[in-house]
Design a protein around this motif. Structure first.
Motif, PDB file in Angstrom:
ATOM      1  N   ILE A  11     -47.126 -14.669 -11.017  1.00  0.00           N
ATOM      2  CA  ILE A  11     -45.814 -14.782 -10.370  1.00  0.00           C
ATOM      3  C   ILE A  11     -44.726 -14.396 -11.369  1.00  0.00           C
ATOM      4  CG2 ILE A  11     -44.133 -16.423  -9.425  1.00  0.00           C
ATOM      5  CD1 ILE A  11     -46.574 -17.873  -8.139  1.00  0.00           C
ATOM      6  N   PHE A  12     -44.819 -14.929 -12.571  1.00  0.00           N
ATOM      7  CA  PHE A  12     -43.854 -14.599 -13.613  1.00  0.00           C
ATOM      8  C   PHE A  12     -43.831 -13.092 -13.882  1.00  0.00           C
ATOM      9  CE2 PHE A  12     -42.676 -13.655 -17.937  1.00  0.00           C
ATOM     10  CZ  PHE A  12     -41.526 -14.399 -18.123  1.00  0.00           C
ATOM     11  N   THR A  13     -44.994 -12.502 -14.068  1.00  0.00           N
ATOM     12  CA  THR A  13     -45.082 -11.070 -14.361  1.00  0.00           C
ATOM     13  C   THR A  13     -44.443 -10.247 -13.264  1.00  0.00           C
ATOM     14  OG1 THR A  13     -47.067 -11.363 -15.702  1.00  0.00           O
ATOM     15  CG2 THR A  13     -46.685  -9.159 -14.806  1.00  0.00           C
ATOM     16  N   GLU A  14     -44.766 -10.572 -12.016  1.00  0.00           N
ATOM     17  CA  GLU A  14     -44.223  -9.796 -10.899  1.00  0.00           C
ATOM     18  C   GLU A  14     -42.716  -9.973 -10.760  1.00  0.00           C
ATOM     19  OE1 GLU A  14     -45.655  -7.388  -8.995  1.00  0.00           O
ATOM     20  OE2 GLU A  14     -47.229  -7.664 -10.487  1.00  0.00           O
ATOM     21  N   MET A  58     -27.663  -8.927 -16.074  1.00  0.00           N
ATOM     22  CA  MET A  58     -29.105  -8.985 -15.831  1.00  0.00           C
ATOM     23  C   MET A  58     -29.684 -10.338 -16.241  1.00  0.00           C
ATOM     24  SD  MET A  58     -29.631  -6.332 -14.159  1.00  0.00           S
ATOM     25  CE  MET A  58     -31.341  -6.756 -13.896  1.00  0.00           C
ATOM     26  N   SER A  59     -29.153 -10.926 -17.284  1.00  0.00           N
ATOM     27  CA  SER A  59     -29.593 -12.260 -17.704  1.00  0.00           C
ATOM     28  C   SER A  59     -29.260 -13.283 -16.620  1.00  0.00           C
ATOM     29  CB  SER A  59     -28.919 -12.636 -19.026  1.00  0.00           C
ATOM     30  OG  SER A  59     -29.288 -13.935 -19.407  1.00  0.00           O
ATOM     31  N   PHE A  60     -28.085 -13.157 -16.025  1.00  0.00           N
ATOM     32  CA  PHE A  60     -27.684 -14.060 -14.943  1.00  0.00           C
ATOM     33  C   PHE A  60     -28.595 -13.883 -13.727  1.00  0.00           C
ATOM     34  CE2 PHE A  60     -24.865 -15.124 -11.299  1.00  0.00           C
ATOM     35  CZ  PHE A  60     -24.744 -16.477 -11.565  1.00  0.00           C
ATOM     36  N   ILE A  61     -28.891 -12.644 -13.366  1.00  0.00           N
ATOM     37  CA  ILE A  61     -29.793 -12.375 -12.243  1.00  0.00           C
ATOM     38  C   ILE A  61     -31.178 -12.943 -12.536  1.00  0.00           C
ATOM     39  CG2 ILE A  61     -31.000 -10.546 -10.969  1.00  0.00           C
ATOM     40  CD1 ILE A  61     -28.358  -8.915 -11.196  1.00  0.00           C
ATOM     41  N   GLU A  62     -31.661 -12.779 -13.766  1.00  0.00           N
ATOM     42  CA  GLU A  62     -32.963 -13.325 -14.142  1.00  0.00           C
ATOM     43  C   GLU A  62     -32.967 -14.854 -14.031  1.00  0.00           C
ATOM     44  OE1 GLU A  62     -35.789 -13.522 -18.062  1.00  0.00           O
ATOM     45  OE2 GLU A  62     -34.807 -11.607 -17.628  1.00  0.00           O
ATOM     46  N   THR A  63     -31.857 -15.495 -14.404  1.00  0.00           N
ATOM     47  CA  THR A  63     -31.749 -16.945 -14.277  1.00  0.00           C
ATOM     48  C   THR A  63     -31.827 -17.364 -12.815  1.00  0.00           C
ATOM     49  OG1 THR A  63     -30.455 -17.139 -16.299  1.00  0.00           O
ATOM     50  CG2 THR A  63     -30.257 -18.944 -14.724  1.00  0.00           C
ATOM     51  N   VAL A  65     -33.317 -15.732 -10.325  1.00  0.00           N
ATOM     52  CA  VAL A  65     -34.694 -15.511  -9.871  1.00  0.00           C
ATOM     53  C   VAL A  65     -35.607 -16.609 -10.415  1.00  0.00           C
ATOM     54  CG1 VAL A  65     -36.674 -13.939 -10.030  1.00  0.00           C
ATOM     55  CG2 VAL A  65     -34.401 -13.025  -9.527  1.00  0.00           C
ATOM     56  N   THR A  66     -35.460 -16.941 -11.688  1.00  0.00           N
ATOM     57  CA  THR A  66     -36.276 -17.983 -12.314  1.00  0.00           C
ATOM     58  C   THR A  66     -36.045 -19.334 -11.649  1.00  0.00           C
ATOM     59  OG1 THR A  66     -36.274 -16.823 -14.429  1.00  0.00           O
ATOM     60  CG2 THR A  66     -36.746 -19.167 -14.497  1.00  0.00           C
ATOM     61  N   ASP A  67     -34.780 -19.689 -11.421  1.00  0.00           N
ATOM     62  CA  ASP A  67     -34.462 -20.971 -10.775  1.00  0.00           C
ATOM     63  C   ASP A  67     -35.006 -21.038  -9.354  1.00  0.00           C
ATOM     64  OD1 ASP A  67     -33.194 -21.766 -13.080  1.00  0.00           O
ATOM     65  OD2 ASP A  67     -31.158 -21.576 -12.287  1.00  0.00           O
ATOM     66  N   THR A  68     -34.927 -19.927  -8.638  1.00  0.00           N
ATOM     67  CA  THR A  68     -35.449 -19.881  -7.274  1.00  0.00           C
ATOM     68  C   THR A  68     -36.957 -20.082  -7.261  1.00  0.00           C
ATOM     69  OG1 THR A  68     -33.648 -18.402  -6.601  1.00  0.00           O
ATOM     70  CG2 THR A  68     -35.586 -18.479  -5.172  1.00  0.00           C
ATOM     71  N   ALA A  69     -37.658 -19.358  -8.124  1.00  0.00           N
ATOM     72  CA  ALA A  69     -39.111 -19.510  -8.203  1.00  0.00           C
ATOM     73  C   ALA A  69     -39.482 -20.931  -8.603  1.00  0.00           C
ATOM     74  CB  ALA A  69     -39.703 -18.504  -9.193  1.00  0.00           C
ATOM     75  N   SER A  70     -38.759 -21.491  -9.551  1.00  0.00           N
ATOM     76  CA  SER A  70     -39.027 -22.852 -10.003  1.00  0.00           C
ATOM     77  C   SER A  70     -38.849 -23.858  -8.867  1.00  0.00           C
ATOM     78  CB  SER A  70     -38.099 -23.209 -11.170  1.00  0.00           C
ATOM     79  OG  SER A  70     -38.244 -24.557 -11.536  1.00  0.00           O
ATOM     80  N   THR A  71     -37.810 -23.688  -8.066  1.00  0.00           N
ATOM     81  CA  THR A  71     -37.574 -24.588  -6.943  1.00  0.00           C
ATOM     82  C   THR A  71     -38.710 -24.500  -5.922  1.00  0.00           C
ATOM     83  OG1 THR A  71     -35.181 -24.453  -7.230  1.00  0.00           O
ATOM     84  CG2 THR A  71     -35.973 -25.144  -5.053  1.00  0.00           C
ATOM     85  N   ILE A  72     -39.130 -23.292  -5.603  1.00  0.00           N
ATOM     86  CA  ILE A  72     -40.227 -23.109  -4.641  1.00  0.00           C
ATOM     87  C   ILE A  72     -41.515 -23.715  -5.182  1.00  0.00           C
ATOM     88  CG2 ILE A  72     -41.701 -21.395  -3.506  1.00  0.00           C
ATOM     89  CD1 ILE A  72     -39.120 -19.596  -3.426  1.00  0.00           C
ATOM     90  N   PHE A 106     -45.074 -22.475 -14.767  1.00  0.00           N
ATOM     91  CA  PHE A 106     -44.127 -21.366 -14.659  1.00  0.00           C
ATOM     92  C   PHE A 106     -43.006 -21.514 -15.686  1.00  0.00           C
ATOM     93  CE2 PHE A 106     -40.295 -19.379 -12.872  1.00  0.00           C
ATOM     94  CZ  PHE A 106     -40.745 -18.088 -12.684  1.00  0.00           C
ATOM     95  N   LEU A 107     -42.425 -22.708 -15.763  1.00  0.00           N
ATOM     96  CA  LEU A 107     -41.317 -22.921 -16.697  1.00  0.00           C
ATOM     97  C   LEU A 107     -41.769 -22.809 -18.150  1.00  0.00           C
ATOM     98  CD1 LEU A 107     -39.350 -25.729 -14.850  1.00  0.00           C
ATOM     99  CD2 LEU A 107     -38.755 -23.302 -15.053  1.00  0.00           C
ATOM    100  N   MET A 108     -43.012 -23.184 -18.432  1.00  0.00           N
ATOM    101  CA  MET A 108     -43.543 -23.010 -19.781  1.00  0.00           C
ATOM    102  C   MET A 108     -43.608 -21.519 -20.133  1.00  0.00           C
ATOM    103  SD  MET A 108     -47.076 -24.425 -21.502  1.00  0.00           S
ATOM    104  CE  MET A 108     -46.745 -26.027 -20.819  1.00  0.00           C
ATOM    105  N   ARG A 109     -44.017 -20.708 -19.159  1.00  0.00           N
ATOM    106  CA  ARG A 109     -44.068 -19.258 -19.380  1.00  0.00           C
ATOM    107  C   ARG A 109     -42.676 -18.704 -19.608  1.00  0.00           C
ATOM    108  NH1 ARG A 109     -47.044 -14.459 -17.875  1.00  0.00           N
ATOM    109  NH2 ARG A 109     -45.965 -12.943 -19.161  1.00  0.00           N
ATOM    110  N   VAL A 110     -41.693 -19.203 -18.847  1.00  0.00           N
ATOM    111  CA  VAL A 110     -40.305 -18.769 -19.032  1.00  0.00           C
ATOM    112  C   VAL A 110     -39.834 -19.128 -20.435  1.00  0.00           C
ATOM    113  CG1 VAL A 110     -37.921 -19.173 -18.280  1.00  0.00           C
ATOM    114  CG2 VAL A 110     -39.730 -18.882 -16.575  1.00  0.00           C
TER     115      VAL A 110
END
Length: 115
Positions: A11-14, A58-63, A65-72, A106-110
């Motif tokens: 998931i992280f990679t994609e 791009m850092s903000f967009i990545e944040t 995406v990361t927060d959304t994935a983490s919530t799900i 996931f968060l550990m990978r981040v």
């Protein structure tokens, strides 16, 4: 590596390695005039920014995406409230239950990527 870690790594990679990189390439290459109806003035704004500003965007967009994935993933684990969805989820991969540590994995990978 556990199946949970394997799933969250993919998931992280994609999302982070592939999706974010593709969106960055899209933003740099889109025709601002042709995409104005869909994206408003954002493409023009982005393309007028310098390298540091683009990096910040791009850092903000990545944040996001990361927060959304983490919530799900937290919702699937049962550690994040998903509002009216009060029943527990069962997440299987190759016939094995993997929920319970999806969000943490996931968060550990981040965090490892940021080091």
């Amino acid at each position: 590596m556990t199946k949970s870690e394997m799933v969250t790594n993919e998931i992280f990679t994609e999302l982070i390695d592939c999706y974010i990189e593709q969106r960055k390439n899209d933003l740099d290459g889109l025709d601002a005039v042709k995409t104005k109806e869909m994206y408003g003035g954002f493409i023009s704004f982005y393309q007028s920014c310098g390298p540091e500003e683009k990096k910040g965007i791009m850092s903000f967009i990545e944040t996001i995406v990361t927060d959304t994935a983490s919530t799900i993933l937290g919702g699937l684990d049962g550690s994040t409230d998903l509002g009216a969805l009060t029943e527990e989820f069962t997440v299987l991969y190759e016939g094995e239950e993997i929920q319970g540590s999806l969000q943490d994995d996931f968060l550990m990978r981040v965090e490892n990527q940021q080091d």
